[in-house]
Design a protein around this motif. Sequence first.
Motif, PDB file in Angstrom:
ATOM      1  N   VAL A  20       9.418  10.800  -2.687  1.00  0.00           N
ATOM      2  CA  VAL A  20       9.610   9.399  -2.508  1.00  0.00           C
ATOM      3  C   VAL A  20       9.556   9.516  -1.039  1.00  0.00           C
ATOM      4  O   VAL A  20       8.475   9.088  -0.521  1.00  0.00           O
ATOM      5  CB  VAL A  20       9.486   8.840  -3.540  1.00  0.00           C
ATOM      6  CG1 VAL A  20       9.268   6.517  -3.077  1.00  0.00           C
ATOM      7  CG2 VAL A  20       9.827   8.509  -4.970  1.00  0.00           C
ATOM      8  N   THR A  32       2.398   6.225  -1.688  1.00  0.00           N
ATOM      9  CA  THR A  32       3.121   6.251  -3.815  1.00  0.00           C
ATOM     10  C   THR A  32       1.442   5.981  -3.806  1.00  0.00           C
ATOM     11  O   THR A  32       1.144   4.788  -3.596  1.00  0.00           O
ATOM     12  CB  THR A  32       3.927   5.071  -3.535  1.00  0.00           C
ATOM     13  OG1 THR A  32       5.418   5.983  -3.650  1.00  0.00           O
ATOM     14  CG2 THR A  32       3.880   5.173  -5.428  1.00  0.00           C
ATOM     15  N   SER A  52       9.789   3.501  -4.005  1.00  0.00           N
ATOM     16  CA  SER A  52       8.735   3.126  -2.280  1.00  0.00           C
ATOM     17  C   SER A  52       8.912   2.800  -0.738  1.00  0.00           C
ATOM     18  O   SER A  52       9.207   2.778   0.471  1.00  0.00           O
ATOM     19  CB  SER A  52       7.371   3.149  -2.696  1.00  0.00           C
ATOM     20  OG  SER A  52       6.921   4.040  -4.076  1.00  0.00           O
TER      21      SER A  52
END
Length: 417
Positions: free
Chosen positions: A272, A278, A295
Amino acid sequence: MAQSLLIIGSVWPEPDSSAAGRRMLQLISLFQSHGWEIVFATSASEGDYAADLRARDIRCVQTAINSSEFDDFIIKLQPSAVLFDRFIVEEQFGWRVAEQCPDTVRILDTEDLHCLRRARRRAVQEGRPFDPRELLGDDTAKREVASILRCDISLIISDFEMTLLENLFGVEASLLFYLPFLLTSVEEGDREDWPGFEERRDFVTIGNFRHPPNWDAVQYLKQQVWPLVRRQLPQAELHIYGAYPSRKARQLDCPGDGFYIEGRAGDAKGVVRSGRVTLAPLRFGAGLKGKLVESMRCGTPSVTTSIGAEGLSGRLPWSGAVADEPQRIASSAVQLYTDREAWARAQQRGIRIINERFDKEQFADEFTDRLGTIRQNLRPHRRNNFIGGILLHHTTASTKYMSRWIEEKNRLGKEME
């Protein structure tokens, strides 16, 4: 004498596989930090990715549904409190706890409102908007709210769901406690390892493939959103990570279109953190979305839907963009991916959401104070919850004898083998 908590789990917590697993470990840490001794009981098998609860000084017990052996076990244990990790577990074991340990506080961790998630899913499948009032005639909602009413306190992870329970279903605030994800603040030192805008590349999404909202989002990305993104960013790639990908999910992998099904991530935070944006176009769901929280904690802005962002930012601006139509999702994704200044602003907003909305210390202290008050005033607390008392009475009468019948049937079946 130490306070003791029995957690009855529907599954073993897997913190690397789901937000629910991480949530359970947060609750365990909360209780242990206040000196509680913990026993974890479940009828589920311990998987390869289960958290090592024994290493956390937690006694683990294998239990069985529809078995009076549980009665013997809890009579000996006499816990100060019992926490059910889902309403279905409360249906299975709540009456036994109430009967054998009447002075034990019963706590329900809803995880999310299952009835809300399921009703929203039906609306998506039927191609229509969702109206919360549908829940008033929903059988799952009746079961779930009944479970909440039977317990002494229920932990609600989303402030949206708190409002829904109070205003739509009329649940008394005294039976509910808003307890979101319990997180540490993102400090300056935490950001030192974050890659900058230019160092990051690609879009990323992460989530357990067994969870229906995640699987639906993957298909939605593949069919409607990602082609629009690629039209504007022909070299862009989307890497989709998650535990338990099915063969059907693997078949969506298409490197030629920049669409990669990666499966379980060895280092979820690492993947991530390396992504620039994202993508999480969730069309249904409930609770708080762990992928979006992670995130923000990794400094990765996100594009999601109104359902994805629900309960997370409150009145604060979102860490990226919120859109509900494929074209708007795609255009927001492209803009955030290519605009360095907008990306940096979104990153700062994510830090603010984490630090102002999910302060572990604030919620932990408030919860332990509330729990202490309930324990000290358990009889009047239950007396004021008359509807809950009625539901417990009738549930005990019906569920108890159904369970006894199943147990006897199983016993006779074994004798005849």
